[in-house]
Design a protein around this motif. Structure first.
Motif, PDB file in Angstrom:
ATOM      1  N   ARG A   1       0.842  -1.215   0.000  1.00  0.00           N
ATOM      2  CA  ARG A   1       0.000   0.000   0.000  1.00  0.00           C
ATOM      3  C   ARG A   1       0.872   1.259   0.000  1.00  0.00           C
ATOM      4  O   ARG A   1       0.619   2.195  -0.781  1.00  0.00           O
ATOM      5  CB  ARG A   1      -0.914   0.009   1.221  1.00  0.00           C
ATOM      6  CG  ARG A   1      -1.748   1.298   1.354  1.00  0.00           C
ATOM      7  CD  ARG A   1      -2.649   1.267   2.555  1.00  0.00           C
ATOM      8  NE  ARG A   1      -1.956   1.218   3.819  1.00  0.00           N
ATOM      9  CZ  ARG A   1      -1.359   2.266   4.401  1.00  0.00           C
ATOM     10  NH1 ARG A   1      -1.347   3.448   3.812  1.00  0.00           N
ATOM     11  NH2 ARG A   1      -0.757   2.118   5.576  1.00  0.00           N
TER      12      ARG A   1
ATOM     13  N   THR B   1      -1.756  -6.766  -8.323  1.00  0.00           N
ATOM     14  CA  THR B   1      -0.857  -7.867  -7.950  1.00  0.00           C
ATOM     15  C   THR B   1      -1.399  -9.239  -8.342  1.00  0.00           C
ATOM     16  O   THR B   1      -1.049 -10.255  -7.728  1.00  0.00           O
ATOM     17  CB  THR B   1      -0.575  -7.832  -6.428  1.00  0.00           C
ATOM     18  OG1 THR B   1      -1.806  -7.668  -5.712  1.00  0.00           O
ATOM     19  CG2 THR B   1       0.356  -6.684  -6.082  1.00  0.00           C
TER      20      THR B   1
ATOM     21  N   PHE C   1      -3.864  -3.032  -6.031  1.00  0.00           N
ATOM     22  CA  PHE C   1      -2.407  -3.020  -6.173  1.00  0.00           C
ATOM     23  C   PHE C   1      -1.932  -3.502  -7.540  1.00  0.00           C
ATOM     24  O   PHE C   1      -0.777  -3.306  -7.905  1.00  0.00           O
ATOM     25  CB  PHE C   1      -1.760  -3.912  -5.105  1.00  0.00           C
ATOM     26  CG  PHE C   1      -2.019  -3.482  -3.682  1.00  0.00           C
ATOM     27  CD1 PHE C   1      -2.235  -2.146  -3.368  1.00  0.00           C
ATOM     28  CD2 PHE C   1      -2.039  -4.426  -2.664  1.00  0.00           C
ATOM     29  CE1 PHE C   1      -2.459  -1.748  -2.049  1.00  0.00           C
ATOM     30  CE2 PHE C   1      -2.257  -4.038  -1.342  1.00  0.00           C
ATOM     31  CZ  PHE C   1      -2.475  -2.703  -1.031  1.00  0.00           C
TER      32      PHE C   1
ATOM     33  N   ARG D   1       2.548   1.839  -3.257  1.00  0.00           N
ATOM     34  CA  ARG D   1       1.618   2.356  -4.265  1.00  0.00           C
ATOM     35  C   ARG D   1       1.116   3.761  -3.908  1.00  0.00           C
ATOM     36  O   ARG D   1       0.283   4.322  -4.603  1.00  0.00           O
ATOM     37  CB  ARG D   1       0.406   1.423  -4.406  1.00  0.00           C
ATOM     38  CG  ARG D   1       0.732   0.013  -4.884  1.00  0.00           C
ATOM     39  CD  ARG D   1       1.201  -0.012  -6.331  1.00  0.00           C
ATOM     40  NE  ARG D   1       1.230  -1.364  -6.862  1.00  0.00           N
ATOM     41  CZ  ARG D   1       2.252  -2.205  -6.742  1.00  0.00           C
ATOM     42  NH1 ARG D   1       3.342  -1.809  -6.084  1.00  0.00           N
ATOM     43  NH2 ARG D   1       2.206  -3.421  -7.258  1.00  0.00           N
ATOM     44  N   LYS D   2       1.615   4.278  -2.768  1.00  0.00           N
ATOM     45  CA  LYS D   2       1.245   5.621  -2.293  1.00  0.00           C
ATOM     46  C   LYS D   2      -0.266   5.763  -2.073  1.00  0.00           C
ATOM     47  O   LYS D   2      -0.891   6.757  -2.454  1.00  0.00           O
ATOM     48  CB  LYS D   2       1.754   6.696  -3.257  1.00  0.00           C
ATOM     49  CG  LYS D   2       3.277   6.772  -3.346  1.00  0.00           C
ATOM     50  CD  LYS D   2       3.724   7.877  -4.286  1.00  0.00           C
ATOM     51  CE  LYS D   2       5.232   8.124  -4.174  1.00  0.00           C
ATOM     52  NZ  LYS D   2       6.048   6.929  -4.379  1.00  0.00           N
TER      53      LYS D   2
END
Length: 276
Positions: A24, A71, A69, A27-28
């Motif tokens: 998190r 992912t 994300f 990813r800012k």
């Protein structure tokens, strides 16, 4: 969770939370941003990252993290491995199939089926069976057992038909209060449109079919599977002849068990006895 805690000293939920937080931040995203993307509150994200979301974060949250994300199925897979880590390795193949089944037929002869156990009942079972284990290990197993109920939260939950021998209801596991809670939960389960429950009474006499517990899993796009279990582990059977024989046994058991309504009446009678 202390930020200085070495990774090797973190439990699985704390490691999951740490990984969520690390990605998190990379990813800012704020906790609020992640919560909104996953469909949860900022407080929920905070508890996940602290490793305090018990019994564990939801699969929906893990999928939301993967989407937010980018992912793939990373966090979904991590969550699944947490589940698998609290189960014996020989049980994991069954667990994976149970999650996919459209119909579950079960016959329980001495203890209530795991997916229908209450927290207190499951804890008493594990404390008796794993008497030398640490409390944390026991609690992990209890939480994993309760998470099996998540299948009933799916958009299309499986249909569970369970035949419970009266011995399951009269064997006092964990004391009378625990048994009263377990029977109350069975009554709640029996009222669900996705669950059919019958009791095989002692009065049925000599067994018309199998005297051992077994489970049959049916799927919309895969062959039916029979699952049996012994002290040394579980076994999956997929030969048509073996599965057909188990289904014949199940039909006989259903025919000799009490009707759903009479089964509920018996459970209510036994519940009253435990309460008194």
């Amino acid at each position: 969770m202390d930020e200085t805690t070495p990774p090797q000293h973190l439990n699985p939920l704390q490691r999951f939370g740490r990984d969520v937080k690390q990605v998190r931040l990379a990813r800012k995203l704020t906790q609020k941003n992640l919560g909104k993307a996953a469909g949860y509150s900022e407080a929920y994200v905070s508890r996940v990252e602290a490793g305090k979301m018990l019994p564990r974060p939801s699969e929906k949250f893990a999928k939301g993290c993967d989407t937010a994300f980018g992912t793939g199925e990373l966090f979904t897979g991590l969550l699944r491995r947490i589940d698998e880590g609290d189960h014996p390795s020989w049980f994991v193949p069954y667990l994976n199939l149970e999650r996919k089944a459209s119909r579950i037929l079960d016959y329980s002869t001495n203890i209530v089926k795991g997916i229908l156990q209450t927290e207190g009942y499951a804890r008493a079972i594990f404390q008796a069976y794993f008497s030398r284990e640490e409390e944390e290990v026991i609690e992990g197993k209890v939480a994993a057992r309760l998470r099996r109920r998540d299948v009933f939260e799916r958009d299309t939950p499986p249909c569970l038909w369970t035949i419970v021998h009266e011995a399951c209801l009269r064997t006092v596991v964990g004391g009378v209060e625990v048994m009263a809670g377990q029977l109350e939960y069975l009554l709640t389960a029996a009222a669900s449109p996705h669950i059919k429950l019958q009791v095989m009474p002692f009065s049925a006499g000599a067994p018309a079919a199998s005297t051992r517990p077994f489970t049959v899993l049916r799927f919309t796009d895969s062959p039916t599977v029979l699952y049996t279990e012994t002290r040394v582990g579980g076994r999956m059977h997929d030969s048509a002849q073996t599965v057909d024989a188990a289904l014949d046994d199940y039909d006989l058991l259903r025919a000799h068990a009490l009707s759903p309504d009479r089964s509920v009446a018996l459970i209510k009678t036994l519940l009253k006895e435990y309460r008194e």
